[in-house]
Design a protein around this motif. Structure first.
Motif, PDB file in Angstrom:
ATOM      1  N   ASP A  45       0.811  -1.215   0.000  1.00 34.51           N
ATOM      2  CA  ASP A  45       0.000   0.000   0.000  1.00 34.51           C
ATOM      3  C   ASP A  45       0.849   1.272   0.000  1.00 34.51           C
ATOM      4  O   ASP A  45       0.302   2.372  -0.048  1.00 34.51           O
ATOM      5  N   HIS A  46       2.167   1.146   0.025  1.00 31.27           N
ATOM      6  CA  HIS A  46       3.045   2.321   0.001  1.00 31.27           C
ATOM      7  C   HIS A  46       3.056   2.913  -1.410  1.00 31.27           C
ATOM      8  O   HIS A  46       2.958   2.195  -2.410  1.00 31.27           O
ATOM      9  N   GLU A  47       3.179   4.227  -1.501  1.00 28.23           N
ATOM     10  CA  GLU A  47       3.119   4.899  -2.808  1.00 28.23           C
ATOM     11  C   GLU A  47       4.312   4.567  -3.703  1.00 28.23           C
ATOM     12  O   GLU A  47       4.199   4.573  -4.922  1.00 28.23           O
ATOM     13  N   LYS A  48       5.479   4.258  -3.122  1.00 32.61           N
ATOM     14  CA  LYS A  48       6.669   3.948  -3.925  1.00 32.61           C
ATOM     15  C   LYS A  48       6.918   2.444  -4.052  1.00 32.61           C
ATOM     16  O   LYS A  48       7.988   2.033  -4.476  1.00 32.61           O
ATOM     17  N   TYR A  49       5.935   1.639  -3.708  1.00 32.19           N
ATOM     18  CA  TYR A  49       6.053   0.186  -3.817  1.00 32.19           C
ATOM     19  C   TYR A  49       6.299  -0.199  -5.271  1.00 32.19           C
ATOM     20  O   TYR A  49       5.692   0.344  -6.192  1.00 32.19           O
ATOM     21  N   MET A  50       7.217  -1.137  -5.478  1.00 31.39           N
ATOM     22  CA  MET A  50       7.517  -1.604  -6.827  1.00 31.39           C
ATOM     23  C   MET A  50       7.398  -3.121  -6.833  1.00 31.39           C
ATOM     24  O   MET A  50       7.912  -3.801  -5.937  1.00 31.39           O
ATOM     25  N   GLU A  51       6.727  -3.652  -7.821  1.00 29.94           N
ATOM     26  CA  GLU A  51       6.543  -5.089  -7.913  1.00 29.94           C
ATOM     27  C   GLU A  51       7.828  -5.743  -8.405  1.00 29.94           C
ATOM     28  O   GLU A  51       8.466  -5.260  -9.341  1.00 29.94           O
ATOM     29  N   CYS A  52       8.205  -6.834  -7.770  1.00 30.81           N
ATOM     30  CA  CYS A  52       9.406  -7.570  -8.155  1.00 30.81           C
ATOM     31  C   CYS A  52       9.060  -8.442  -9.363  1.00 30.81           C
ATOM     32  O   CYS A  52       8.194  -9.314  -9.281  1.00 30.81           O
ATOM     33  N   GLY A  53       9.728  -8.202 -10.454  1.00 34.21           N
ATOM     34  CA  GLY A  53       9.452  -8.963 -11.662  1.00 34.21           C
ATOM     35  C   GLY A  53      10.135 -10.325 -11.658  1.00 34.21           C
ATOM     36  O   GLY A  53      10.996 -10.621 -10.827  1.00 34.21           O
ATOM     37  N   ASP A  54       9.726 -11.154 -12.600  1.00 32.12           N
ATOM     38  CA  ASP A  54      10.308 -12.489 -12.717  1.00 32.12           C
ATOM     39  C   ASP A  54      11.800 -12.418 -13.038  1.00 32.12           C
ATOM     40  O   ASP A  54      12.590 -13.220 -12.546  1.00 32.12           O
ATOM     41  N   GLN A  55      12.175 -11.460 -13.876  1.00 27.38           N
ATOM     42  CA  GLN A  55      13.570 -11.335 -14.289  1.00 27.38           C
ATOM     43  C   GLN A  55      14.469 -11.011 -13.093  1.00 27.38           C
ATOM     44  O   GLN A  55      15.543 -11.599 -12.937  1.00 27.38           O
TER      45      GLN A  55
END
Length: 149
Positions: A45-55
């Protein structure tokens, strides 16, 4: 379970710091900054959250294999490597030392806009700028005659 959860659990289980994770990723020629890693480890829910990609996760796991097992030419014992993580003291960064060296003032920070781009530093010594006030001659509008009272 998301890639972020897997990455977080591996980080905690192996007791890895951000700089160690960056080094592990560089073993497989994958470059990432500590700031981007921090965004991956944030809550959803944090505004700077980044999803960890498969790569990213794939490269981390491949780098972790090299980090723990070593290469064919230079094999390592994985348990020795993990024990060395526990014995490694944390490095003090210069920013934490500077942060506590003087009290915080509101005027210390400059407003940052999203359009600011990094710039290249020019290492040539700049000539000192002349202050235009030094060349200004103040005239109050009164005559230069002295009063003889």
């Amino acid at each position: 379970m998301t890639n972020n959860d897997i990455f977080k659990k591996l980080r905690v289980a192996l007791q890895l710091r951000d700089d160690q994770i960056v080094e592990i990723l560089e073993l497989v020629d994958f470059r990432i900054s500590k700031g981007e890693l921090g965004n991956i480890f944030r809550t959803e829910d944090h505004e700077k959250y980044m999803e960890c990609g498969d790569q990213l996760l794939r490269n981390f796991l491949n780098g972790l294999v090299i980090h723990l097992r070593g290469t064919k030419e230079n094999p390592k014992n994985p348990m020795d490597v993990i024990k060395s993580h526990k014995n490694t003291p944390e490095k003090k960064s210069e920013s934490t030392e500077k942060k506590f060296s003087k009290p915080f003032k509101k005027d210390d920070k400059k407003p940052v806009s999203k359009s600011d781009k990094p710039f290249k530093k020019n290492f040539k010594k700049a000539e000192p700028k002349q202050n235009p006030v030094e060349f200004f001659k103040f005239n109050s509008g009164k005559g230069t005659k002295k009063n003889d009272n």
